[in-house]
Design a protein around this motif. Structure first.
Motif, short mmCIF file in Angstrom:
data_model
loop_
_atom_site.label_atom_id
_atom_site.label_comp_id
_atom_site.label_asym_id
_atom_site.label_seq_id
_atom_site.Cartn_x
_atom_site.Cartn_y
_atom_site.Cartn_z
N LEU A 139 -7.26 3.32 -10.09
CA LEU A 139 -8.28 2.57 -9.35
C LEU A 139 -8.16 1.07 -9.64
O LEU A 139 -8.29 0.24 -8.74
N GLY A 140 -7.90 0.75 -10.92
CA GLY A 140 -7.73 -0.65 -11.29
C GLY A 140 -6.52 -1.26 -10.60
O GLY A 140 -6.59 -2.36 -10.04
N PHE A 141 -5.41 -0.52 -10.60
CA PHE A 141 -4.15 -1.02 -10.03
C PHE A 141 -4.28 -1.23 -8.51
O PHE A 141 -3.88 -2.27 -7.97
N THR A 142 -4.85 -0.24 -7.82
CA THR A 142 -4.95 -0.35 -6.35
C THR A 142 -5.98 -1.41 -5.94
O THR A 142 -5.79 -2.10 -4.94
N LEU A 146 -6.23 -5.74 -3.42
CA LEU A 146 -7.04 -5.88 -2.21
C LEU A 146 -7.42 -7.32 -1.82
O LEU A 146 -7.45 -7.62 -0.62
N PRO A 147 -7.70 -8.26 -2.76
CA PRO A 147 -8.03 -9.63 -2.32
C PRO A 147 -6.85 -10.33 -1.65
O PRO A 147 -7.02 -11.34 -0.99
N TRP A 148 -5.65 -9.80 -1.83
CA TRP A 148 -4.43 -10.30 -1.16
C TRP A 148 -4.22 -11.80 -1.42
O TRP A 148 -3.90 -12.58 -0.52
N ASP A 149 -4.43 -12.22 -2.66
CA ASP A 149 -4.06 -13.59 -3.04
C ASP A 149 -2.73 -13.52 -3.80
O ASP A 149 -2.17 -12.43 -3.97
N ASN A 150 -2.24 -14.66 -4.26
CA ASN A 150 -0.92 -14.66 -4.92
C ASN A 150 -0.88 -13.80 -6.16
O ASN A 150 0.09 -13.09 -6.42
N PHE A 176 6.35 5.79 -2.10
CA PHE A 176 4.99 6.31 -1.89
C PHE A 176 3.96 5.19 -2.02
O PHE A 176 3.06 5.06 -1.19
N LEU A 177 4.12 4.36 -3.05
CA LEU A 177 3.14 3.31 -3.28
C LEU A 177 3.26 2.19 -2.25
O LEU A 177 2.26 1.70 -1.71
N GLN A 178 4.50 1.80 -1.96
CA GLN A 178 4.72 0.63 -1.12
C GLN A 178 4.49 0.93 0.36
O GLN A 178 4.05 0.07 1.11
N GLY A 179 4.80 2.14 0.76
CA GLY A 179 4.62 2.52 2.16
C GLY A 179 5.67 1.93 3.09
O GLY A 179 5.64 2.16 4.29
N GLY A 180 6.61 1.14 2.55
CA GLY A 180 7.67 0.53 3.37
C GLY A 180 8.68 -0.12 2.45
O GLY A 180 8.70 0.15 1.25
N ASP A 181 9.50 -1.03 3.01
CA ASP A 181 10.58 -1.63 2.22
C ASP A 181 10.11 -2.74 1.30
O ASP A 181 10.76 -3.07 0.31
N ILE A 182 9.01 -3.39 1.66
CA ILE A 182 8.50 -4.50 0.83
C ILE A 182 7.01 -4.27 0.54
O ILE A 182 6.39 -3.41 1.16
N VAL A 183 6.48 -5.08 -0.39
CA VAL A 183 5.02 -5.09 -0.55
C VAL A 183 4.47 -5.89 0.62
O VAL A 183 4.68 -7.10 0.71
N GLY A 184 3.84 -5.20 1.57
CA GLY A 184 3.40 -5.87 2.79
C GLY A 184 2.20 -5.18 3.40
O GLY A 184 1.38 -4.57 2.69
N ALA A 185 2.12 -5.25 4.73
CA ALA A 185 0.95 -4.74 5.45
C ALA A 185 0.68 -3.26 5.13
O ALA A 185 -0.47 -2.86 4.92
N GLN A 186 1.78 -2.50 5.10
CA GLN A 186 1.57 -1.06 4.85
C GLN A 186 1.08 -0.79 3.44
O GLN A 186 0.32 0.15 3.20
N LEU A 188 -0.87 -2.74 1.66
CA LEU A 188 -2.30 -3.06 1.57
C LEU A 188 -3.15 -1.93 2.16
O LEU A 188 -4.14 -1.50 1.55
N THR A 189 -2.74 -1.43 3.33
CA THR A 189 -3.49 -0.33 3.96
C THR A 189 -3.51 0.89 3.04
O THR A 189 -4.54 1.53 2.84
N ARG A 190 -2.35 1.17 2.46
CA ARG A 190 -2.21 2.33 1.59
C ARG A 190 -3.06 2.19 0.34
O ARG A 190 -3.76 3.13 -0.06
N PHE A 191 -3.00 1.02 -0.27
CA PHE A 191 -3.78 0.80 -1.50
C PHE A 191 -5.28 0.87 -1.20
O PHE A 191 -6.06 1.36 -2.00
N PHE A 192 -5.66 0.37 -0.03
CA PHE A 192 -7.07 0.44 0.35
C PHE A 192 -7.51 1.90 0.46
O PHE A 192 -8.55 2.30 -0.09
N ALA A 193 -6.70 2.71 1.15
CA ALA A 193 -7.04 4.13 1.31
C ALA A 193 -7.13 4.82 -0.05
O ALA A 193 -8.06 5.59 -0.32
N LEU A 194 -6.14 4.53 -0.91
CA LEU A 194 -6.16 5.15 -2.25
C LEU A 194 -7.39 4.70 -3.03
O LEU A 194 -8.05 5.51 -3.68
N HIS A 195 -7.71 3.40 -2.91
CA HIS A 195 -8.78 2.83 -3.72
C HIS A 195 -10.17 3.30 -3.30
O HIS A 195 -11.03 3.51 -4.15
N VAL A 196 -10.40 3.47 -1.99
CA VAL A 196 -11.77 3.81 -1.58
C VAL A 196 -11.96 5.28 -1.20
O VAL A 196 -13.10 5.74 -1.15
#
Ligand code: HEM
Length: 223
Positions: A139-142, A146-150, A176-186, A188-196
């Motif tokens: 929960l802490g990691f995901t 979410l604030p999507w700052d640097n 599984f965690l990244q949802g794609g090739d880079i840390v990006g839009a997918q 964030l969506t994935r971490f949000f779903a996991l987190h909430v």
């Protein structure tokens, strides 16, 4: 008024035995700080739960403003912080609570360890506790992304690189965690779903098991 509503429901559903079974239970002397001051260490689990409840409530209010996409996430948090009434307090509670709950959980784990409460017949509750431990770290990691700052972005890159480092499973965990090739839009969506959704659901189920076992087995000790 409240009593007559209670009686009305009780006549139909016989609810009194349900809560009596849970609530009518004397606190043993050795876990009561009023008797022995050092017994305050037995409050750590309850305090961890108290902060967990605060996290759930403050988190629910945060989702009323938070927007989980890469264009709006940062702006929505900024808006909540600077424009929404009490937004800075609610976010502050969630932000500081996230660290405090981990510290409390760690202290609770130390108490359980040093009083030997993980021993038979409470082994299963120790294992459930360990699962809770990892879910809380998740929960802490995901939540951190979410604030999507640097800070969020690069900390998550480091975290995912660490998760990717074990042989064989590493790459799968990373995908599984990244949802794609880079840390990006997918991501964030994935971490949000996991987190909430996912992690809180698992946490509530595990806590249900944790409390059921405590209620069935009673508290351990005295030493
Ligand atoms: C969100 C995290 C957790 C919450 C809310 C929680 C809550 C509680 C509560 C309220 C108790 C009753 C006694 C006390 O307060 O000390 C308890 C007991 C216990 N907890 Fe936890 N706990 C959590 C995490 C853990 C972890 C990480 C472990 C260990 C790996 C663990 C293992 C145990 C065990 C074995 C008992 C029984 C102790 C005894 O009978 O003396 N718990 N927990």
């Amino acid at each position: 008024m409240l009593k007559s509503v209670y009686n009305w429901i009780d006549e139909r559903l016989d609810i009194t035995p349900l809560w009596r079974d849970v609530a009518d239970h004397e606190v043993p002397e050795h876990v009561n700080p009023a008797h022995h001051f050092s017994a305050f260490v037995y409050c750590f689990g309850g305090l961890t739960f108290f902060i967990t409840v605060i996290q759930i409530l403050s988190g629910m209010f945060l989702t009323m403003y938070y927007v989980p996409d890469i264009l709006n996430a940062y702006k929505s948090v900024d808006f909540l912080q600077s424009k929404v009434a009490f937004g800075v307090i609610v976010r502050g509670m969630h932000h500081w609570g996230a660290s405090l709950v981990i510290v409390m959980m760690f202290l609770h784990t130390l108490r359980v360890f040093f009083t030997g409460s993980y021993k038979a017949p409470r082994e299963m509750n120790w294992v459930v506790g360990m699962l809770i431990f990892f879910v809380m770290l998740g929960l802490g990691f995901t939540g951190y992304l979410l604030p999507w700052d640097n800070k969020a972005y690069f900390a998550t890159q480091v975290g995912i690189q660490i998760a990717a480092s074990p042989p064989i499973i590493g790459e799968y965990v990373k995908t599984f965690l990244q949802g794609g090739d880079i840390v990006g839009a997918q991501t964030l969506t994935r971490f949000f779903a996991l987190h909430v959704f996912f992690l809180p659901a698992v946490l509530l189920a595990l806590l249900g098991g944790h409390f059921f076992m405590i209620r069935k087995q009673g508290i351990s000790g005295p030493l």
